[in-house]
Design an enzyme around this catalytic site. Structure first.
Site, PDB file in Angstrom:
ATOM      1  N   TYR A  57       0.813  -1.222   0.000  1.00 42.09           N
ATOM      2  CA  TYR A  57       0.000   0.000   0.000  1.00 42.09           C
ATOM      3  C   TYR A  57       0.848   1.275   0.000  1.00 42.09           C
ATOM      4  O   TYR A  57       0.643   2.174   0.830  1.00 42.09           O
ATOM      5  CB  TYR A  57      -0.966   0.022   1.196  1.00 42.09           C
ATOM      6  CG  TYR A  57      -2.108  -0.983   1.139  1.00 42.09           C
ATOM      7  CD1 TYR A  57      -2.415  -1.691  -0.020  1.00 42.09           C
ATOM      8  CD2 TYR A  57      -2.888  -1.224   2.266  1.00 42.09           C
ATOM      9  CE1 TYR A  57      -3.450  -2.615  -0.055  1.00 42.09           C
ATOM     10  CE2 TYR A  57      -3.937  -2.146   2.235  1.00 42.09           C
ATOM     11  CZ  TYR A  57      -4.204  -2.836   1.070  1.00 42.09           C
ATOM     12  OH  TYR A  57      -5.227  -3.740   1.044  1.00 42.09           O
ATOM     13  N   ASN A 161      -8.270 -13.085  -0.642  1.00 42.42           N
ATOM     14  CA  ASN A 161      -8.603 -13.390  -2.039  1.00 42.42           C
ATOM     15  C   ASN A 161      -8.311 -14.844  -2.422  1.00 42.42           C
ATOM     16  O   ASN A 161      -8.039 -15.136  -3.592  1.00 42.42           O
ATOM     17  CB  ASN A 161      -7.865 -12.425  -2.982  1.00 42.42           C
ATOM     18  CG  ASN A 161      -8.120 -10.973  -2.629  1.00 42.42           C
ATOM     19  OD1 ASN A 161      -9.255 -10.527  -2.610  1.00 42.42           O
ATOM     20  ND2 ASN A 161      -7.068 -10.227  -2.298  1.00 42.42           N
ATOM     21  N   LEU A 214     -18.075  -0.651  -0.241  1.00 40.90           N
ATOM     22  CA  LEU A 214     -18.753   0.355  -1.074  1.00 40.90           C
ATOM     23  C   LEU A 214     -18.222   0.305  -2.510  1.00 40.90           C
ATOM     24  O   LEU A 214     -18.349   1.278  -3.258  1.00 40.90           O
ATOM     25  CB  LEU A 214     -18.551   1.758  -0.483  1.00 40.90           C
ATOM     26  CG  LEU A 214     -18.922   1.934   0.999  1.00 40.90           C
ATOM     27  CD1 LEU A 214     -18.602   3.350   1.478  1.00 40.90           C
ATOM     28  CD2 LEU A 214     -20.396   1.619   1.227  1.00 40.90           C
ATOM     29  N   GLY A 216     -15.282   0.569  -3.521  1.00 35.19           N
ATOM     30  CA  GLY A 216     -14.300   1.632  -3.737  1.00 35.19           C
ATOM     31  C   GLY A 216     -14.947   2.976  -4.043  1.00 35.19           C
ATOM     32  O   GLY A 216     -14.306   3.880  -4.576  1.00 35.19           O
ATOM     33  N   SER A 267     -12.972   4.778   4.010  1.00 34.11           N
ATOM     34  CA  SER A 267     -12.978   6.238   3.988  1.00 34.11           C
ATOM     35  C   SER A 267     -11.954   6.831   4.957  1.00 34.11           C
ATOM     36  O   SER A 267     -11.697   6.279   6.026  1.00 34.11           O
ATOM     37  CB  SER A 267     -14.375   6.757   4.362  1.00 34.11           C
ATOM     38  OG  SER A 267     -14.373   8.170   4.378  1.00 34.11           O
ATOM     39  N   GLY A 268     -11.420   7.970   4.580  1.00 40.36           N
ATOM     40  CA  GLY A 268     -10.520   8.714   5.458  1.00 40.36           C
ATOM     41  C   GLY A 268     -11.236   9.885   6.120  1.00 40.36           C
ATOM     42  O   GLY A 268     -10.594  10.765   6.680  1.00 40.36           O
TER      43      GLY A 268
HETATM   44  N1  LIG Z   1      -7.191  -7.621   0.476  1.00 41.58           N
HETATM   45  C1  LIG Z   1      -7.348  -6.932  -0.622  1.00 41.58           C
HETATM   46  O1  LIG Z   1      -7.027  -7.368  -1.731  1.00 41.58           O
HETATM   47  C2  LIG Z   1      -7.932  -5.548  -0.527  1.00 41.58           C
HETATM   48  C3  LIG Z   1      -8.296  -4.831  -1.681  1.00 41.58           C
HETATM   49  C4  LIG Z   1      -8.837  -3.558  -1.534  1.00 41.58           C
HETATM   50  C5  LIG Z   1      -9.007  -3.010  -0.271  1.00 41.58           C
HETATM   51  N2  LIG Z   1      -8.618  -3.726   0.831  1.00 41.58           N
HETATM   52  C6  LIG Z   1      -8.779  -3.157   2.189  1.00 41.58           C
HETATM   53  O2  LIG Z   1     -10.115  -2.750   2.348  1.00 41.58           O
HETATM   54  C7  LIG Z   1     -10.140  -1.381   2.761  1.00 41.58           C
HETATM   55  C8  LIG Z   1     -11.391  -0.742   2.238  1.00 41.58           C
HETATM   56  O3  LIG Z   1     -11.382  -0.771   0.811  1.00 41.58           O
HETATM   57  P1  LIG Z   1     -11.866   0.476  -0.001  1.00 41.58           P
HETATM   58  O4  LIG Z   1     -11.041   1.659   0.361  1.00 41.58           O
HETATM   59  O5  LIG Z   1     -11.947   0.119  -1.422  1.00 41.58           O
HETATM   60  O6  LIG Z   1     -13.336   0.666   0.672  1.00 41.58           O
HETATM   61  P2  LIG Z   1     -14.663   1.304   0.163  1.00 41.58           P
HETATM   62  O7  LIG Z   1     -15.402   1.711   1.394  1.00 41.58           O
HETATM   63  O8  LIG Z   1     -15.357   0.421  -0.806  1.00 41.58           O
HETATM   64  O9  LIG Z   1     -14.242   2.600  -0.659  1.00 41.58           O
HETATM   65  C9  LIG Z   1     -13.714   3.709  -0.029  1.00 41.58           C
HETATM   66  C10 LIG Z   1     -13.678   4.835  -1.027  1.00 41.58           C
HETATM   67  O10 LIG Z   1     -15.024   5.229  -1.276  1.00 41.58           O
HETATM   68  C11 LIG Z   1     -15.128   6.640  -1.065  1.00 41.58           C
HETATM   69  N3  LIG Z   1     -16.464   6.936  -0.548  1.00 41.58           N
HETATM   70  C12 LIG Z   1     -16.982   6.577   0.638  1.00 41.58           C
HETATM   71  N4  LIG Z   1     -18.224   7.068   0.774  1.00 41.58           N
HETATM   72  C13 LIG Z   1     -18.480   7.732  -0.353  1.00 41.58           C
HETATM   73  C14 LIG Z   1     -19.587   8.455  -0.832  1.00 41.58           C
HETATM   74  N5  LIG Z   1     -20.700   8.607  -0.104  1.00 41.58           N
HETATM   75  N6  LIG Z   1     -19.521   9.019  -2.054  1.00 41.58           N
HETATM   76  C15 LIG Z   1     -18.427   8.884  -2.795  1.00 41.58           C
HETATM   77  N7  LIG Z   1     -17.306   8.218  -2.397  1.00 41.58           N
HETATM   78  C16 LIG Z   1     -17.352   7.650  -1.190  1.00 41.58           C
HETATM   79  C17 LIG Z   1     -14.039   6.966  -0.070  1.00 41.58           C
HETATM   80  O11 LIG Z   1     -13.683   8.335  -0.205  1.00 41.58           O
HETATM   81  P3  LIG Z   1     -13.414   9.234   1.095  1.00 41.58           P
HETATM   82  O12 LIG Z   1     -12.133   8.802   1.700  1.00 41.58           O
HETATM   83  O13 LIG Z   1     -13.365  10.600   0.514  1.00 41.58           O
HETATM   84  O14 LIG Z   1     -14.586   9.061   2.012  1.00 41.58           O
HETATM   85  C18 LIG Z   1     -12.933   6.037  -0.494  1.00 41.58           C
HETATM   86  O15 LIG Z   1     -12.187   6.598  -1.548  1.00 41.58           O
HETATM   87  C19 LIG Z   1      -8.834  -0.796   2.246  1.00 41.58           C
HETATM   88  O16 LIG Z   1      -8.430   0.337   2.961  1.00 41.58           O
HETATM   89  C20 LIG Z   1      -7.895  -1.951   2.453  1.00 41.58           C
HETATM   90  O17 LIG Z   1      -7.461  -1.954   3.805  1.00 41.58           O
HETATM   91  C21 LIG Z   1      -8.101  -4.967   0.715  1.00 41.58           C
END
Ligand SMILES: NC(=O)c1ccc[n+]([C@@H]2O[C@H](COP(=O)([O-])OP(=O)(O)OC[C@H]3O[C@@H](n4cnc5c(N)ncnc54)[C@H](OP(=O)(O)O)[C@@H]3O)[C@@H](O)[C@H]2O)c1
Length: 302
Positions: A57, A161, A214, A216, A267-268
């Site tokens: 990451y 995965n 969500l 991403g 989200s951050g």
């Molecule tokens: N094991 C794996 O292969 C794998 C792969 C991917 C991810 N992960 C893990 O899973 C965690 C979560 O994944 P993810 O970041 O993809 O999670 P996610 O919750 O699906 O997506 C988060 C993204 O969505 C945005 N978002 C949230 N609410 C929103 C809204 N109402 N409108 C528009 N955009 C919105 C966020 O932006 P803001 O920050 O601006 O809110 C952020 O960029 C990662 O941090 C990582 O630790 C693991």
């Protein structure tokens, strides 16, 4: 607002918070170290004590480590998950000409050592194989896991995965039980609910960690028919359930699955993290769960 509870990930496994803060995107949050620490403290206060990171990451482990260094006592209040196994392409040096998976013993040991250094901690609560490696030699992985456990550098091990047979193959060589399979689960992509992955976890009473709940962020922006149908159903259900947002409905949908996932938040923005916690109070019926399934598929059940 009620606190997020801790849940047992597996028999003999660790207790993680039912919602886990993902740190993949930390580098894009544009926070200084103090702001990163404040963010961490705020979600820990809500009961979100488990954090997810990975060697691949970008600077995320370094940035997290810098924040932790400002208040080392926070280490005892959190559970840190990290992952190994993706060697990214490195055009600058020419050393890695194609990104690839690596689960060799040497890589596992060095990657873990580097993660610990970057995070500035002595031990990981869990180390996951990030992606299934077609060249995975389960005996080598077992040797590396044994050494990391013996030296106290890693408490628990899991995968991410993996399909069911990859999971069984690795488990067959380990003397310590795998404690999770971190997989994508969201209403746009729930293949793991259909291909046996979550059936296996349910069978073994091991909780998945659900990533990208969500999708991403694409659930909010994608212009496909599927995403449009889905948004329509989510808006209707948010109203029906008295939810504060459609995000809450999505998290409630993921959490309702009987494999009992721990759901990752990406989200951050602390307000969005707080909002996600509200999902735990929603009581979604079976019919409502299926309405999202039907909206995503574009057809009903047989
Ligand atoms: N094991 C794996 O292969 C794998 C792969 C991917 C991810 N992960 C893990 O899973 C965690 C979560 O994944 P993810 O970041 O993809 O999670 P996610 O919750 O699906 O997506 C988060 C993204 O969505 C945005 N978002 C949230 N609410 C929103 C809204 N109402 N409108 C528009 N955009 C919105 C966020 O932006 P803001 O920050 O601006 O809110 C952020 O960029 C990662 O941090 C990582 O630790 C693991």
């Amino acid at each position: 607002m009620s606190m997020v509870q801790k849940v047992l990930m597996a028999e003999q496994g660790p207790e993680f918070s039912q919602l886990v803060q993902g740190y993949w995107r930390l580098g894009a949050w544009n926070m200084d170290a103090q702001a990163r620490l404040t963010f961490l403290k705020q979600h820990v206060e809500m009961g979100i004590t488990t954090v997810d990171n990975a060697a691949v990451y970008g600077d995320s482990e370094v940035l997290f480590g810098e924040a932790l260094k400002l208040d080392p006592a926070m280490r005892e209040k959190i559970q840190i998950v990290s992952k190994f196994g993706i060697n990214s392409i490195a055009p600058a040096t020419g050393e890695i000409r194609v990104s690839h998976y690596d689960s060799s013993k040497a890589l596992i040991l060095s990657s873990t050592e580097n993660s610990l250094k970057r995070l500035g901690v002595e031990q990981l609560d869990a180390l996951l194989v990030h992606r299934p490696d077609f060249l995975m030699d389960a005996d080598q992985v077992a040797e590396a896991f044994y050494e990391l456990k013996q030296s106290g550098k890693v408490k628990h091990f899991g995968v991410s995965n993996f399909n069911a047979s990859q999971f069984d193959l690795l488990q067959s060589r380990l003397d310590t039980p795998l404690i999770t399979n971190q997989v994508e689960i969201n209403p746009l992509n729930f293949a793991v609910l259909e291909d046996g992955t979550t059936d296996q976890l349910q069978q073994y009473r091991i909780r998945p960690m659900a990533w990208s709940c969500l999708a991403g962020g694409s659930i909010f922006s994608e212009q496909s028919d599927q995403a449009r149908r889905l948004r329509g159903a989510l808006i209707e259900l948010a109203e029906e359930l008295g939810a504060d947002s459609i995000e809450q409905v999505i998290f409630a949908w993921v959490l309702k699955h009987p494999s009992n996932p721990a759901a990752l938040i990406g989200s951050g923005k602390i307000e969005r993290v707080k909002d996600a916690v509200g999902a735990l109070a929603l009581d979604m019926s079976r019919e409502q769960w299926y309405r999202i399934w039907v909206a995503s598929k574009g057809h009903g059940v047989a």
